[in-house]
Design a protein around this motif. Structure first.
Motif, PDB file in Angstrom:
ATOM      1  N   TYR A  16      10.928   4.642   7.384  1.00  0.00           N
ATOM      2  CA  TYR A  16       9.818   3.938   6.740  1.00  0.00           C
ATOM      3  C   TYR A  16       8.859   4.892   6.028  1.00  0.00           C
ATOM      4  CZ  TYR A  16      11.539  -0.410   8.576  1.00  0.00           C
ATOM      5  OH  TYR A  16      12.333  -1.513   8.827  1.00  0.00           O
ATOM      6  N   SER A  17       8.843   6.156   6.405  1.00  0.00           N
ATOM      7  CA  SER A  17       8.103   7.138   5.606  1.00  0.00           C
ATOM      8  C   SER A  17       8.759   7.293   4.239  1.00  0.00           C
ATOM      9  CB  SER A  17       8.060   8.491   6.322  1.00  0.00           C
ATOM     10  OG  SER A  17       7.266   8.433   7.489  1.00  0.00           O
ATOM     11  N   LEU A  18      10.090   7.229   4.218  1.00  0.00           N
ATOM     12  CA  LEU A  18      10.813   7.257   2.944  1.00  0.00           C
ATOM     13  C   LEU A  18      10.451   6.037   2.094  1.00  0.00           C
ATOM     14  CD1 LEU A  18      13.064   8.792   1.346  1.00  0.00           C
ATOM     15  CD2 LEU A  18      14.705   7.240   2.405  1.00  0.00           C
ATOM     16  N   ILE A  19      10.359   4.873   2.732  1.00  0.00           N
ATOM     17  CA  ILE A  19       9.961   3.652   2.030  1.00  0.00           C
ATOM     18  C   ILE A  19       8.549   3.798   1.464  1.00  0.00           C
ATOM     19  CG2 ILE A  19       9.469   1.190   2.307  1.00  0.00           C
ATOM     20  CD1 ILE A  19      12.468   1.974   2.458  1.00  0.00           C
ATOM     21  N   ILE A  20       7.632   4.311   2.265  1.00  0.00           N
ATOM     22  CA  ILE A  20       6.250   4.481   1.822  1.00  0.00           C
ATOM     23  C   ILE A  20       6.170   5.436   0.650  1.00  0.00           C
ATOM     24  CG2 ILE A  20       4.008   5.445   2.520  1.00  0.00           C
ATOM     25  CD1 ILE A  20       4.709   4.225   5.360  1.00  0.00           C
ATOM     26  N   CYS A  21       6.943   6.509   0.712  1.00  0.00           N
ATOM     27  CA  CYS A  21       6.981   7.465  -0.396  1.00  0.00           C
ATOM     28  C   CYS A  21       7.433   6.766  -1.679  1.00  0.00           C
ATOM     29  CB  CYS A  21       7.931   8.602  -0.039  1.00  0.00           C
ATOM     30  SG  CYS A  21       7.628  10.121  -0.946  1.00  0.00           S
ATOM     31  N   GLU A  22       8.460   5.951  -1.585  1.00  0.00           N
ATOM     32  CA  GLU A  22       8.956   5.205  -2.743  1.00  0.00           C
ATOM     33  C   GLU A  22       7.903   4.213  -3.253  1.00  0.00           C
ATOM     34  OE1 GLU A  22      12.656   4.191  -5.043  1.00  0.00           O
ATOM     35  OE2 GLU A  22      12.099   5.850  -3.757  1.00  0.00           O
ATOM     36  N   LEU A  23       7.208   3.552  -2.345  1.00  0.00           N
ATOM     37  CA  LEU A  23       6.174   2.589  -2.736  1.00  0.00           C
ATOM     38  C   LEU A  23       5.009   3.284  -3.440  1.00  0.00           C
ATOM     39  CD1 LEU A  23       6.121   0.355   0.477  1.00  0.00           C
ATOM     40  CD2 LEU A  23       7.078  -0.261  -1.751  1.00  0.00           C
ATOM     41  N   LEU A  24       4.708   4.505  -3.035  1.00  0.00           N
ATOM     42  CA  LEU A  24       3.663   5.282  -3.709  1.00  0.00           C
ATOM     43  C   LEU A  24       4.119   5.731  -5.097  1.00  0.00           C
ATOM     44  CD1 LEU A  24       2.459   7.418  -0.682  1.00  0.00           C
ATOM     45  CD2 LEU A  24       1.015   5.855  -1.994  1.00  0.00           C
ATOM     46  N   ILE A  25       5.354   6.196  -5.183  1.00  0.00           N
ATOM     47  CA  ILE A  25       5.899   6.646  -6.466  1.00  0.00           C
ATOM     48  C   ILE A  25       5.949   5.484  -7.457  1.00  0.00           C
ATOM     49  CG2 ILE A  25       8.013   7.435  -7.598  1.00  0.00           C
ATOM     50  CD1 ILE A  25       8.512   9.198  -5.109  1.00  0.00           C
ATOM     51  N   ASP A  26       6.357   4.306  -6.961  1.00  0.00           N
ATOM     52  CA  ASP A  26       6.473   3.127  -7.832  1.00  0.00           C
ATOM     53  C   ASP A  26       5.136   2.405  -8.035  1.00  0.00           C
ATOM     54  OD1 ASP A  26       9.154   3.621  -8.045  1.00  0.00           O
ATOM     55  OD2 ASP A  26       9.756   2.112  -6.572  1.00  0.00           O
ATOM     56  N   LYS A  27       4.070   2.948  -7.418  1.00  0.00           N
ATOM     57  CA  LYS A  27       2.717   2.383  -7.539  1.00  0.00           C
ATOM     58  C   LYS A  27       2.636   0.935  -7.029  1.00  0.00           C
ATOM     59  CE  LYS A  27       1.075   5.407 -11.222  1.00  0.00           C
ATOM     60  NZ  LYS A  27       2.176   6.371 -11.092  1.00  0.00           N
ATOM     61  N   VAL A  28       3.433   0.658  -6.015  1.00  0.00           N
ATOM     62  CA  VAL A  28       3.271  -0.600  -5.281  1.00  0.00           C
ATOM     63  C   VAL A  28       2.062  -0.447  -4.353  1.00  0.00           C
ATOM     64  CG1 VAL A  28       4.324  -2.221  -3.676  1.00  0.00           C
ATOM     65  CG2 VAL A  28       5.722  -1.134  -5.443  1.00  0.00           C
TER      66      VAL A  28
END
Length: 222
Positions: A97-109
C-alpha cells in the motif's frame, strides 16, 4: 523495512516538491516488496496469520481505553516471538500500500496543495511525512465504504471524498494487485479460511481492516 520507513518519514508534507524523488522511492518500494514477498513464501509456505490479524484488530478497538501503548509494547513483541510470519505479512501489506500511495501521489490523486501545506505549517504537524498523510487518507477513505459520510479528516485536514476519487484509488490498487506477489500471498493467508479467494471478496471483506492494521503497525515501527 525499518530503513525504508525512516526514508519515508523524512519526506515531509511542508517540504514536498514535484521531483523525481517519488519515482525513485516507488522503485525502491517495488523492489523491496518483491524481495519481502519471496522471503515470506519461502520461509512460511502456510501463512496462518488471519486469526492474529483479527486479534490485532480487536486490541486496537478496545485496548486503547486501558493502555495506549499496548500494541507497541506488548502486541507486536508477542507476534514477533510467537508467530513472526504475521509480522512478515504486515511488512508486505505496508509495502504494497506504500507503493499504491506513491502511485496516487505521482498521479495527483492524493493532492498536495497550498491549503494542505498551510494546515501542516505549524509546530505540531510540520514533521508529518507525505506518506503518513497518504496512509491516513487511504485508511480513512477505505473505512468510509459502508458509511453515509463523505468527508474525512487525515491529520485534521478536511477532505471530501467523491465517488470518482474512490474509484481512482480502487483502480490503482487493482492495477498493482493482479498477478502480484501480494495477490499470491493473500491467497495463502485467506485461502486457509475460505474455499475460494478473489479480489472482490478481499476488497469487500478484508482490505479495509488490513490497511488499518498495517497503518497502525507502520506507525509503531521504531
Amino acid at each position: 523495512m525499518e530503513k525504508l520507513i525512516e526514508v519515508l518519514r523524512k519526506f515531509k508534507v511542508i517540504e514536498f516538491q514535484e521531483s523525481n524523488d517519488l519515482y525513485k522511492i516507488k522503485t525502491m518500494i517495488g523492489d523491496l516488496l518483491n524481495e519481502s514477498g519471496e522471503q515470506l513464501e519461502r520461509k512460511h509456505p502456510y501463512i496462518l496469520t488471519y486469526h492474529d490479524l483479527k486479534m490485532y484488530d480487536v486490541l486496537l478497538k478496545y485496548m486503547s481505553a486501558y493502555d495506549i501503548t499496548f500494541i507497541q509494547d506488548k502486541g507486536i513483541p508477542y507476534l514477533k516471538e510467537h508467530n513472526p510470519a504475521t509480522i512478515s505479512f504486515l511488512n508486505v501489506v505496508v509495502l504494497f500500500y506504500s507503493l499504491i500511495i506513491c502511485e496516487l501521489l505521482i498521479d495527483k490523486v492524493i493532492i498536495i496543495d497550498d491549503s494542505l501545506i498551510n494546515d501542516f505549517n505549524n509546530d505540531i504537524l510540520n514533521n508529518i511525512s507525505i506518506f503518513d498523510y497518504g496512509w491516513s487518507v487511504l485508511d480513512e477513505t477505505m473505512r468510509l465504504k459502508d458509511k453515509d459520510e463523505r468527508t474525512i479528516y487525515p491529520y485534521g485536514h478536511e477532505l471530501y471524498i467523491r465517488d470518482e476519487y474512490y474509484r481512482l484509488i480502487e483502480k490503482t490498487i487493482r492495477r498493482h494487485f493482479d498477478d502480484s506477489c501480494y495477490e499470491k500471498i493473500l491467497g495463502c493467508v485467506l485461502g486457509n479460511y475460505r474455499m475460494r479467494f478473489s479480489y472482490v471478496m478481499y476488497t469487500q471483506k478484508y482490505q479495509s481492516m488490513f490497511i488499518h492494521l498495517a497503518n497502525d503497525y507502520k506507525n509503531n515501527i521504531k
